[in-house]
Each structure stands twice: as C-alpha cells, then as structure tokens.
Design a protein around this motif. Sequence first.
Motif, PDB file in Angstrom:
ATOM      1  N   MET A 135      -8.957  -0.334   2.093  1.00  0.00           N
ATOM      2  CA  MET A 135      -8.714   0.023   0.695  1.00  0.00           C
ATOM      3  C   MET A 135      -7.236  -0.209   0.394  1.00  0.00           C
ATOM      4  SD  MET A 135     -10.682   3.630   0.445  1.00  0.00           S
ATOM      5  CE  MET A 135     -12.450   3.726   0.410  1.00  0.00           C
ATOM      6  N   PHE A 136      -6.847  -0.006  -0.850  1.00  0.00           N
ATOM      7  CA  PHE A 136      -5.439  -0.028  -1.216  1.00  0.00           C
ATOM      8  C   PHE A 136      -4.889   1.377  -1.050  1.00  0.00           C
ATOM      9  CE2 PHE A 136      -7.269  -3.426  -3.857  1.00  0.00           C
ATOM     10  CZ  PHE A 136      -6.461  -4.474  -3.472  1.00  0.00           C
ATOM     11  N   THR A 137      -3.676   1.501  -0.533  1.00  0.00           N
ATOM     12  CA  THR A 137      -3.060   2.810  -0.389  1.00  0.00           C
ATOM     13  C   THR A 137      -1.935   2.937  -1.407  1.00  0.00           C
ATOM     14  OG1 THR A 137      -3.602   2.831   1.958  1.00  0.00           O
ATOM     15  CG2 THR A 137      -1.934   4.390   1.223  1.00  0.00           C
ATOM     16  N   ALA A 138      -1.890   4.076  -2.077  1.00  0.00           N
ATOM     17  CA  ALA A 138      -0.862   4.359  -3.079  1.00  0.00           C
ATOM     18  C   ALA A 138      -0.373   5.785  -2.886  1.00  0.00           C
ATOM     19  CB  ALA A 138      -1.433   4.182  -4.488  1.00  0.00           C
ATOM     20  N   ASP A 139       0.836   6.047  -3.383  1.00  0.00           N
ATOM     21  CA  ASP A 139       1.404   7.384  -3.279  1.00  0.00           C
ATOM     22  C   ASP A 139       2.245   7.636  -4.524  1.00  0.00           C
ATOM     23  OD1 ASP A 139       2.785   9.729  -2.703  1.00  0.00           O
ATOM     24  OD2 ASP A 139       3.111   9.208  -0.605  1.00  0.00           O
ATOM     25  N   GLU A 140       1.758   8.478  -5.409  1.00  0.00           N
ATOM     26  CA  GLU A 140       2.438   8.770  -6.677  1.00  0.00           C
ATOM     27  C   GLU A 140       3.753   9.523  -6.488  1.00  0.00           C
ATOM     28  OE1 GLU A 140       1.744   7.883  -9.788  1.00  0.00           O
ATOM     29  OE2 GLU A 140      -0.226   6.978  -9.509  1.00  0.00           O
ATOM     30  N   GLN A 141       4.002  10.043  -5.295  1.00  0.00           N
ATOM     31  CA  GLN A 141       5.236  10.792  -5.023  1.00  0.00           C
ATOM     32  C   GLN A 141       6.290   9.952  -4.307  1.00  0.00           C
ATOM     33  OE1 GLN A 141       5.690  14.112  -5.937  1.00  0.00           O
ATOM     34  NE2 GLN A 141       3.773  13.797  -7.026  1.00  0.00           N
ATOM     35  N   ASN A 142       5.879   9.009  -3.479  1.00  0.00           N
ATOM     36  CA  ASN A 142       6.803   8.302  -2.585  1.00  0.00           C
ATOM     37  C   ASN A 142       6.761   6.795  -2.781  1.00  0.00           C
ATOM     38  OD1 ASN A 142       7.695  10.645  -0.793  1.00  0.00           O
ATOM     39  ND2 ASN A 142       5.480  10.803  -0.716  1.00  0.00           N
ATOM     40  N   TYR A 143       6.845   6.355  -4.005  1.00  0.00           N
ATOM     41  CA  TYR A 143       6.797   4.930  -4.272  1.00  0.00           C
ATOM     42  C   TYR A 143       8.119   4.435  -4.838  1.00  0.00           C
ATOM     43  CZ  TYR A 143       6.080   5.874  -9.267  1.00  0.00           C
ATOM     44  OH  TYR A 143       6.232   6.281 -10.566  1.00  0.00           O
ATOM     45  N   ASP A 144       8.278   3.128  -4.867  1.00  0.00           N
ATOM     46  CA  ASP A 144       9.472   2.480  -5.394  1.00  0.00           C
ATOM     47  C   ASP A 144       9.463   2.574  -6.916  1.00  0.00           C
ATOM     48  OD1 ASP A 144      11.775   0.648  -5.415  1.00  0.00           O
ATOM     49  OD2 ASP A 144      10.325  -0.801  -6.184  1.00  0.00           O
ATOM     50  N   LYS A 145      10.319   3.426  -7.453  1.00  0.00           N
ATOM     51  CA  LYS A 145      10.322   3.691  -8.904  1.00  0.00           C
ATOM     52  C   LYS A 145      10.714   2.455  -9.710  1.00  0.00           C
ATOM     53  CE  LYS A 145       9.400   8.047  -8.035  1.00  0.00           C
ATOM     54  NZ  LYS A 145       8.913   8.155  -6.693  1.00  0.00           N
ATOM     55  N   GLU A 146      11.574   1.595  -9.149  1.00  0.00           N
ATOM     56  CA  GLU A 146      12.002   0.386  -9.860  1.00  0.00           C
ATOM     57  C   GLU A 146      10.812  -0.513 -10.189  1.00  0.00           C
ATOM     58  OE1 GLU A 146      14.672  -3.620  -9.098  1.00  0.00           O
ATOM     59  OE2 GLU A 146      15.010  -1.875  -7.828  1.00  0.00           O
ATOM     60  N   SER A 147       9.886  -0.631  -9.257  1.00  0.00           N
ATOM     61  CA  SER A 147       8.727  -1.499  -9.465  1.00  0.00           C
ATOM     62  C   SER A 147       7.670  -0.853 -10.355  1.00  0.00           C
ATOM     63  CB  SER A 147       8.082  -1.841  -8.120  1.00  0.00           C
ATOM     64  OG  SER A 147       7.472  -0.678  -7.570  1.00  0.00           O
ATOM     65  N   GLN A 148       7.695   0.469 -10.447  1.00  0.00           N
ATOM     66  CA  GLN A 148       6.685   1.238 -11.179  1.00  0.00           C
ATOM     67  C   GLN A 148       5.289   1.022 -10.611  1.00  0.00           C
ATOM     68  OE1 GLN A 148       7.099   0.448 -15.386  1.00  0.00           O
ATOM     69  NE2 GLN A 148       9.248   0.993 -15.383  1.00  0.00           N
ATOM     70  N   ASN A 149       5.216   0.713  -9.314  1.00  0.00           N
ATOM     71  CA  ASN A 149       3.935   0.466  -8.648  1.00  0.00           C
ATOM     72  C   ASN A 149       3.751   1.496  -7.541  1.00  0.00           C
ATOM     73  OD1 ASN A 149       1.805  -0.459  -7.050  1.00  0.00           O
ATOM     74  ND2 ASN A 149       2.328  -2.610  -7.357  1.00  0.00           N
ATOM     75  N   ALA A 173       6.662  -0.786   1.842  1.00  0.00           N
ATOM     76  CA  ALA A 173       5.398  -1.503   2.047  1.00  0.00           C
ATOM     77  C   ALA A 173       4.872  -1.855   0.659  1.00  0.00           C
ATOM     78  CB  ALA A 173       4.403  -0.629   2.799  1.00  0.00           C
ATOM     79  N   PHE A 174       4.420  -3.062   0.471  1.00  0.00           N
ATOM     80  CA  PHE A 174       4.061  -3.568  -0.850  1.00  0.00           C
ATOM     81  C   PHE A 174       2.542  -3.687  -1.012  1.00  0.00           C
ATOM     82  CE2 PHE A 174       8.344  -4.853   0.153  1.00  0.00           C
ATOM     83  CZ  PHE A 174       9.033  -4.613  -1.024  1.00  0.00           C
ATOM     84  N   THR A 175       1.900  -2.572  -1.294  1.00  0.00           N
ATOM     85  CA  THR A 175       0.457  -2.494  -1.534  1.00  0.00           C
ATOM     86  C   THR A 175      -0.357  -2.913  -0.320  1.00  0.00           C
ATOM     87  OG1 THR A 175       0.877  -3.012  -3.858  1.00  0.00           O
ATOM     88  CG2 THR A 175      -1.397  -3.008  -3.147  1.00  0.00           C
ATOM     89  N   GLY A 176      -0.476  -2.031   0.614  1.00  0.00           N
ATOM     90  CA  GLY A 176      -1.268  -2.275   1.809  1.00  0.00           C
ATOM     91  C   GLY A 176      -2.382  -1.261   1.938  1.00  0.00           C
ATOM     92  N   GLN A 177      -2.820  -1.061   3.162  1.00  0.00           N
ATOM     93  CA  GLN A 177      -3.891  -0.119   3.446  1.00  0.00           C
ATOM     94  C   GLN A 177      -3.395   0.899   4.458  1.00  0.00           C
ATOM     95  OE1 GLN A 177      -7.140  -1.500   5.866  1.00  0.00           O
ATOM     96  NE2 GLN A 177      -5.883  -3.115   6.758  1.00  0.00           N
ATOM     97  N   SER A 178      -4.173   1.958   4.651  1.00  0.00           N
ATOM     98  CA  SER A 178      -3.804   2.963   5.647  1.00  0.00           C
ATOM     99  C   SER A 178      -4.488   2.674   6.971  1.00  0.00           C
ATOM    100  CB  SER A 178      -4.167   4.361   5.154  1.00  0.00           C
ATOM    101  OG  SER A 178      -5.561   4.565   5.182  1.00  0.00           O
ATOM    102  N   LEU A 179      -3.877   3.190   8.046  1.00  0.00           N
ATOM    103  CA  LEU A 179      -4.361   2.997   9.409  1.00  0.00           C
ATOM    104  C   LEU A 179      -4.419   4.340  10.119  1.00  0.00           C
ATOM    105  CD1 LEU A 179      -1.772   0.235  10.396  1.00  0.00           C
ATOM    106  CD2 LEU A 179      -4.107  -0.180   9.598  1.00  0.00           C
ATOM    107  N   LYS A 180      -5.274   4.422  11.100  1.00  0.00           N
ATOM    108  CA  LYS A 180      -5.300   5.571  12.012  1.00  0.00           C
ATOM    109  C   LYS A 180      -5.390   5.003  13.412  1.00  0.00           C
ATOM    110  CE  LYS A 180      -5.669  10.019  12.893  1.00  0.00           C
ATOM    111  NZ  LYS A 180      -4.600  10.940  12.590  1.00  0.00           N
TER     112      LYS A 180
END
Length: 165
Positions: A20-34, A67-74
Amino acid sequence: PMGAANQILAQRFSVDMSKMFTADEQNYDKESQNPGFIVYQGESGRLADHAITRGRNDSERVNKIIAFTGQSLKGPADSVAFMKLADTALDLMPGPNNKPISAAGRAQGIAMSLGKGHVVVLGEAAMLSAQLAGPNQMPFGMNRPGIDNRQLALNIVHWLSGLLK
C-alpha cells in the motif's frame, strides 16, 4: 502497489510488505504538502541509531532523510528498523471504499545480518534516485537540498560491503 512485485523476494527474508502507500499527516515534508513524503530525523527517534545512520565518522552521519511515497515494512525479530514509522503513519490504497490501516510498529528501512552478509530492505525507491517532479520541477530523492539521502545510499553500500561495522 509496487511492493507486490517484490513480495516473494521479501518473504524469503521474512519481511512483510504492506503493498500500500504509506502516509503520515504528522511527520511529512511540509514544503511538498504531500503526507507520503515522510521525514525521518535522528532527534525524533524514528531514524534509529545503526551503523547505516552513524556512518564511519561524524561527516557520514545521517541526520535527516525523506522517503517519497513508499510502503511500510515489518522485518523479522532480528532485524533493525532504522527508518521507523510513527504511530500516526497509515497504509492506504487509493479509492473511495478503502479504509486506512495503521502502520504503527512498521518501518520503511530495515537492516539485518544473514549468514556472513547483510540485507537492507527499503519500502521506497525514489529516495535513492534523483528526480524532478511536477510543473515546478521540484527536486526529490538524492538531489533534494537539506537532506542526507545521498549519504544514506553510500552508507547502505558501505554496510552491505562490510566497510561499516
């Protein structure tokens, strides 16, 4: 989505890929707004202390990566999550009926020893590329100013080759 192509290989190393795509609304690059452009910094505790992040000396230390829009790993129990996702991170699939899944306890970078060698699994490939995106030609990957993705790539190669202990 792209992780599905590597799933069989990852399973050979006991690594679970979210696909899946992984996102984090708290810890992302604010300049990119992504929110998929996840920032890892040493002081956050999510960029773990490991030979890959330490380098051979202070000049090779990795302090901040994106990291530029990746997935999560375990990874397996004996692996080190050197790019730890925050508890606020979510795994997502595009579409109106897809519900986000917590990515807490997962990572986007894992290192482990295997036999006489080492293995590194990353949940995102663009961070080790150098690209320009969008109409503004925003640099992302290793050519993004103010981040240590270039040094990360070098340190990974040094660790895999045995140059870093």
